[in-house]
Scaffold this motif. Structure first.
Motif, PDB file in Angstrom:
ATOM      1  N   LYS A 166     -52.349 -29.988  -2.864  1.00 36.78           N
ATOM      2  CA  LYS A 166     -52.475 -29.508  -4.242  1.00 36.78           C
ATOM      3  C   LYS A 166     -53.101 -28.110  -4.273  1.00 36.78           C
ATOM      4  N   GLN A 167     -54.136 -27.894  -3.442  1.00 33.10           N
ATOM      5  CA  GLN A 167     -54.770 -26.564  -3.355  1.00 33.10           C
ATOM      6  C   GLN A 167     -53.748 -25.509  -2.932  1.00 33.10           C
ATOM      7  N   ARG A 168     -52.920 -25.864  -1.948  1.00 28.13           N
ATOM      8  CA  ARG A 168     -51.899 -24.917  -1.481  1.00 28.13           C
ATOM      9  C   ARG A 168     -50.928 -24.590  -2.606  1.00 28.13           C
ATOM     10  N   LEU A 169     -50.507 -25.612  -3.356  1.00 34.20           N
ATOM     11  CA  LEU A 169     -49.586 -25.383  -4.476  1.00 34.20           C
ATOM     12  C   LEU A 169     -50.221 -24.506  -5.548  1.00 34.20           C
ATOM     13  N   GLN A 170     -51.520 -24.638  -5.734  1.00 38.35           N
ATOM     14  CA  GLN A 170     -52.208 -23.861  -6.763  1.00 38.35           C
ATOM     15  C   GLN A 170     -52.496 -22.426  -6.330  1.00 38.35           C
ATOM     16  N   HIS A 171     -52.755 -22.202  -5.044  1.00 34.66           N
ATOM     17  CA  HIS A 171     -53.232 -20.892  -4.594  1.00 34.66           C
ATOM     18  C   HIS A 171     -52.248 -20.079  -3.764  1.00 34.66           C
ATOM     19  N   ILE A 172     -51.312 -20.718  -3.079  1.00 37.20           N
ATOM     20  CA  ILE A 172     -50.400 -19.967  -2.198  1.00 37.20           C
ATOM     21  C   ILE A 172     -48.942 -20.334  -2.456  1.00 37.20           C
ATOM     22  N   ARG A 173     -48.623 -20.549  -3.712  1.00 39.23           N
ATOM     23  CA  ARG A 173     -47.254 -20.928  -4.059  1.00 39.23           C
ATOM     24  C   ARG A 173     -46.244 -19.871  -3.581  1.00 39.23           C
ATOM     25  N   ASP A 174     -46.689 -18.618  -3.475  1.00 40.66           N
ATOM     26  CA  ASP A 174     -45.797 -17.551  -3.021  1.00 40.66           C
ATOM     27  C   ASP A 174     -45.440 -17.663  -1.532  1.00 40.66           C
ATOM     28  N   SER A 175     -46.127 -18.552  -0.797  1.00 44.15           N
ATOM     29  CA  SER A 175     -45.758 -18.790   0.610  1.00 44.15           C
ATOM     30  C   SER A 175     -45.673 -20.300   0.881  1.00 44.15           C
ATOM     31  N   PHE A 176     -45.193 -21.037  -0.112  1.00 51.05           N
ATOM     32  CA  PHE A 176     -44.991 -22.482  -0.002  1.00 51.05           C
ATOM     33  C   PHE A 176     -43.579 -22.755  -0.512  1.00 51.05           C
ATOM     34  N   PHE A 177     -42.697 -23.124   0.426  1.00 50.26           N
ATOM     35  CA  PHE A 177     -41.291 -23.296   0.089  1.00 50.26           C
ATOM     36  C   PHE A 177     -40.818 -24.707   0.425  1.00 50.26           C
ATOM     37  N   VAL A 178     -39.841 -25.165  -0.363  1.00 49.21           N
ATOM     38  CA  VAL A 178     -39.201 -26.444  -0.088  1.00 49.21           C
ATOM     39  C   VAL A 178     -37.701 -26.219   0.057  1.00 49.21           C
ATOM     40  N   ALA A 179     -37.094 -27.068   0.884  1.00 51.90           N
ATOM     41  CA  ALA A 179     -35.639 -27.124   1.007  1.00 51.90           C
ATOM     42  C   ALA A 179     -35.197 -28.341   0.217  1.00 51.90           C
ATOM     43  N   GLU A 180     -34.237 -28.127  -0.655  1.00 49.55           N
ATOM     44  CA  GLU A 180     -33.805 -29.185  -1.559  1.00 49.55           C
ATOM     45  C   GLU A 180     -32.297 -29.366  -1.437  1.00 49.55           C
ATOM     46  N   GLU A 181     -31.880 -30.602  -1.400  1.00 51.34           N
ATOM     47  CA  GLU A 181     -30.451 -30.904  -1.353  1.00 51.34           C
ATOM     48  C   GLU A 181     -30.141 -31.951  -2.417  1.00 51.34           C
ATOM     49  N   ALA A 182     -29.225 -31.628  -3.303  1.00 51.10           N
ATOM     50  CA  ALA A 182     -28.816 -32.530  -4.390  1.00 51.10           C
ATOM     51  C   ALA A 182     -30.035 -33.065  -5.157  1.00 51.10           C
TER      52      ALA A 182
END
Length: 162
Positions: free
Chosen positions: A35-51
């Motif tokens: 959660k901390q990462r999502l709040q503070h470093i979203r610019d370097s937190f990526f997900v790969a999504e399929e369908a």
């Protein structure tokens, strides 16, 4: 079709699920750390999504030091806008999506974003069995890390971006 995007707070349950599938209890990012990462470093937190399903993730803060230190796993602050070293604290693909090159695509995406912000290197730690994977993608083994994260032996891997 695989889509790579910035992670969002609403992704948290799936990200925790992937962490727990791919890492030991001692190594997986805690829900609070994620959660901390999502709040503070979203610019370097990526997900790969399929369908519409998140298949994998890559994340890490930008630091001034060249190698990962254990404090980064729990204490996250906002990234430097430019420069520094892009770390990778987590690269994981859900077992249902493994062996399809998703990890490599996440790495390439993170590196591309790091270059846009003039990062010097991408740096990570990995276990010995993963050294060949990262070397195949241009990372250099810099030797055993000082990290004691999860009680494992880790190796510093680094890729120059300039």
């Amino acid at each position: 079709m695989l889509k790579i995007r910035n992670a969002a707070l609403s992704d948290l349950p799936r990200l925790i699920e992937i962490e727990n599938f791919c890492f030991s209890k001692e190594e997986a990012a805690t829900p609070d750390a994620t959660k901390q990462r999502l709040q503070h470093i979203r610019d370097s937190f990526f997900v790969a999504e399929e369908a519409g399903t998140i298949a994998g993730l890559v994340n890490g803060p930008v630091t001034r030091q060249e190698f990962i230190t254990d404090d980064l796993f729990e204490n996250i602050i906002a990234n430097l806008p430019f420069g520094g070293h892009q770390t990778i604290l987590g690269l994981a693909v859900h077992p249902d999506f493994q062996s399809r090159g998703i990890s490599a695509k996440l790495l390439v995406h993170l590196e591309k974003e790091a270059r846009k912000r003039n990062r010097e290197t991408v740096t990570l730690t990995c276990k010995e069995d993963l050294i060949p994977f990262y070397e195949k993608h241009g990372y250099i083994n810099m030797g055993v890390s000082d990290s004691a994260h999860g009680g494992a032996i880790w190796y510093n891997m680094s890729k120059r971006l300039k």
